[in-house]
Enzyme design. Structure first.
Site, PDB file in Angstrom:
ATOM      1  N   ASN A 296       0.771  -1.025  -0.196  1.00 27.38           N
ATOM      2  CA  ASN A 296      -0.114  -0.131   0.081  1.00 27.38           C
ATOM      3  C   ASN A 296       0.784   1.194   0.314  1.00 27.38           C
ATOM      4  OD1 ASN A 296      -2.409  -0.682   0.042  1.00 27.38           O
ATOM      5  ND2 ASN A 296      -2.942  -1.320   1.790  1.00 27.38           N
ATOM      6  N   ARG A 299       1.793   1.868  -3.416  1.00 19.40           N
ATOM      7  CA  ARG A 299       0.675   2.130  -4.418  1.00 19.40           C
ATOM      8  C   ARG A 299       0.733   3.239  -4.817  1.00 19.40           C
ATOM      9  NH1 ARG A 299      -2.564  -3.074  -2.645  1.00 19.40           N
ATOM     10  NH2 ARG A 299      -1.104  -4.710  -4.098  1.00 19.40           N
ATOM     11  N   GLU A 419       2.331  -4.709  -8.363  1.00 22.90           N
ATOM     12  CA  GLU A 419       1.782  -4.237  -7.289  1.00 22.90           C
ATOM     13  C   GLU A 419       0.204  -4.357  -7.195  1.00 22.90           C
ATOM     14  OE1 GLU A 419       3.174  -2.732  -4.999  1.00 22.90           O
ATOM     15  OE2 GLU A 419       5.308  -2.587  -5.505  1.00 22.90           O
TER      16      GLU A 419
END
Lengths: 443, 242
Positions: A296, A299, A419
């Protein structure tokens, strides 16, 4: 060269000080009240100055950044344009990874920038996003290297490691002295990391773990000094381990024939009964929450970064179509060209504003993972499309790496996929929207 | 206590395409990208280098102009200067200001701050005057090392290699002195993230030219165009200039 940018907007928005001119009389005692009144009545209402539309920053993103964020962005943009752009054509053409850039970025303090202490800058997530955007404006491969080091190696050590591990690894990673990689994906398990086959077996007699398995599509692995590898322990829980180059049984072959992110080195991590001391295990997390926390983090940077690549393609296509004359007029005179550019401008502008909103939420600790999924997916999908359109606008020249755009087209294929693929993020959102998971066939 | 004053000027960025205002009164500056004058960047870099080599203790960045110039001072702080001084001049006064005014301000500050060196860029890329450094030295009656491509501190003296028309000239001048930086003096560093963040906490003092005993710039009078050199000489003789 140091900072080149300076935003007038920020400080002109601040309280304006009245200019005092020695030559202008300030109203003397001699002036009669009636005269002053007449002046007041005669004065016309001041019109607000006409706002000029700026296609380079259509929704005034600059005005929403702090002075510090602007300085960070401008300083790093100058470095990227002056030091990274000149290398990239050949690096990409000959698939050569310039390890030096990691040390250069380390010197600038842009590795692990959101981490507090341990030689890291401790900036906002918005600044991290701006940094990613500037690197990816040059190349997604370079930005992948930076993302891996910052979000996938430094972040897990910082978030899940012991104090000793942080002291041991973070300062050297921050300086770019050592390079790390992140081992989660396996040949048979990409979108479903839960099914991973890499195993870690604890040996109580030697206080070590024996790890066996294979990881693939690992950015940096062929030249990395350490690898943060995720393996399933005997209790079925996934845990993170720091593997060091030189450990017996550890091999990191390069993946050949790669036609995306060629400027960064990608390979496998092959582990044949590698003995890892207990001190190298990250103790403060178990289960997929560990790798997902890292992903995360990365990302979010990618959401900003992909738009940087799209911006480059948009600006390059604009300049090309303004310069190239066909049928006696610049290509940019044509409606089809302008429509494409209007679409690009809109998506990039909206995308950046959403990334800024997300960055502020993360800095306020009010962000949920689905938000990041949404923007990673949006930025990557839209940017890939923009790059393809831009390639088309350049015609034949669009396939030459000299014009850069084809390189971004190639790169964004990977960026859209890694990802979390475009579709997987859709499922994450779908589950959040409906409450029903659609990842697996079981209920 | 060895202190260096560095002058930084906020100018239109070198990459911007300059446009003339419709009324021909000047160039468009509103909304146009501005940055630190490239020669000032080189001056800052040299000062910070001297501090890193421990020849001097403190680097003070100075800029004259409206509120916006604090951005430029902040940049200098991010490159390693210790504190800043913003001499506030705005509006018409700022437009009328020229090297003579600036050098008076710098001379006053150099005395006030007890500086050992004043380092400036050799010229600004907007007006290309190449006068401020020289005037400042004259007002202070200090030696000057202009167009410096190499600066070495040797005890109480400074060895300056100057780039001149004929080649390179090496001079040795005593401190306190004024130096102006030329292109090849050094390559300015990129401001690192940690330094940019530290810069936030560094102080920028604010003052007006009057605080330094420097008066308002005189109103600029219109000039007269003449046709030939003989006319020019005649006019200059007539008004007593020569």
């Amino acid at each position: 060269m140091a900072l080149r940018g300076a935003v007038t907007r920020l400080l002109s928005n601040a309280r304006k000080r009245a200019a005092v001119s020695a030559s202008r009389a300030q109203g003397t005692a001699a002036a009669s009240p009636a005269q002053n009144e007449a002046e007041v009545v005669a004065k016309k209402p001041v019109k607000a100055p006409k706002v000029q539309f700026n296609w380079r920053d259509a929704l005034e993103l600059d005005g929403l950044l702090t002075e510090e964020e602007v300085m960070i962005r401008d300083s790093f943009r100058t470095y990227c344009q002056e030091k990274l752009m000149p290398r990239i054509i050949m690096a990409n053409r000959h698939e050569h990874f310039h390890r030096e850039i990691v040390s250069e970025m380390g010197e600038l303090g842009v590795l692990g920038p959101t981490i507090q202490g341990y030689g890291c800058a401790g900036t906002s997530y918005v600044a991290y996003g701006l940094i990613a955007r500037e690197v990816e404006r040059v190349d997604s491969g370079y930005r992948s290297v930076m993302s891996v080091q910052s979000s996938l190696v430094m972040h897990p050590i910082n978030a899940y490691g012991t104090e000793e591990q942080k002291e041991k690894w973070l300062p050297r990673l921050a300086r770019g002295e050592i390079l790390g990689c992140f081992g989660l994906t396996e040949p048979n398990h990409g979108s479903d990391p839960a099914g991973m086959e890499t195993k870690a077996k604890y040996n109580p007699s030697s206080s070590t773990f024996t790890i066996s398995g294979a990881k693939t599509w690992i950015t940096n692995s062929p030249v990395a000094d350490i690898a943060v590898v995720w393996a399933k322990c005997e209790d079925g829980r996934i845990r993170g381990f720091i593997l060091e180059r030189g450990m017996k049984g550890l091999a990191t072959p390069k993946i050949e024939g790669k036609f995306s992110l060629r400027a960064s080195a990608t390979g496998m991590i092959l582990m044949d009964e590698v003995e890892v001391p207990q001190e190298n295990m990250l103790p403060n997390v178990s289960g997929l929450a560990g790798p997902f926390g890292c992903l995360n983090n990365a990302r979010y940077g990618i959401a900003w970064g992909a738009l940087g690549a799209a911006e480059f393609c948009f600006h390059a296509a604009r300049q090309y179509t303004l310069d190239r004359i066909q049928f006696g007029v610049p290509l940019a005179r044509n409606q089809l060209m302008q429509k494409k550019m209007a679409d690009m401008l809109t998506e990039i502008t909206i995308g950046l504003q959403s990334c800024l909103a997300l960055g502020r939420l993360i800095d306020d600790k009010k962000a949920a993972p689905e938000m990041i999924s949404m923007l990673k997916r949006n930025s990557c999908g839209k940017s890939l499309d923009i790059a393809r359109q831009a390639r088309d606008m350049l015609g034949g020249n669009g396939i030459a790496d000299e014009y850069h755009i084809i390189r971004h087209v190639m790169n964004l294929e990977a960026v859209n996929t890694y990802e979390g693929t475009h579709d997987i993020h859709a499922l994450i959102l779908g589950r959040a929207i409906t409450g029903l998971q659609s990842f697996t066939v079981e209920k | 206590m060895s202190r260096v004053l560095v002058g930084v000027k906020r100018v239109i960025d070198y990459a911007v395409k300059i446009r003339v205002k419709p009324d021909h009164s000047g160039v468009v500056t509103d909304g146009v990208k501005h940055s630190m004058n490239p020669f000032c960047e080189i001056a800052v870099e040299e000062a910070v280098k001297l501090k890193e080599k421990k020849f001097i203790k403190e680097v003070v960045a100075v800029s004259c102009g409206p509120t916006q110039v604090t951005e430029t001072i902040r940049t200098a702080l991010a490159m390693g200067c210790d504190r800043g001084i913003h001499v506030e001049v705005s509006g018409k006064d700022y437009e009328a200001m020229g090297p003579l005014q600036i050098s008076k301000i710098f001379a006053a500050l150099a005395k006030k701050e007890e500086a050992s060196l004043v380092i400036l860029g050799k010229q600004a890329i907007d007006d290309d005057c190449n006068q401020t450094g020289q005037m400042t030295a004259a007002l202070l009656d200090w030696p000057q090392g202009t167009f410096a491509s190499e600066v070495t501190i040797d005890g109480e003296k400074v060895k300056v290699v100057r780039e001149i028309d004929g080649g390179l000239e090496t001079i040795k001048i005593s401190m306190p002195a004024v130096l102006t930086a030329d292109l090849r003096l050094n390559t300015p560093r990129y401001a690192t993230l940690p330094n940019i963040m530290k810069a936030k906490k560094k102080k920028i003092a604010n003052m007006k030219p009057a605080d330094l005993g420097v008066d308002e710039p005189p109103t600029r009078l219109a000039g007269v165009k003449v046709e030939t050199v003989d006319d020019l000489v005649a006019k200059l003789k007539a008004n007593g200039t020569i």
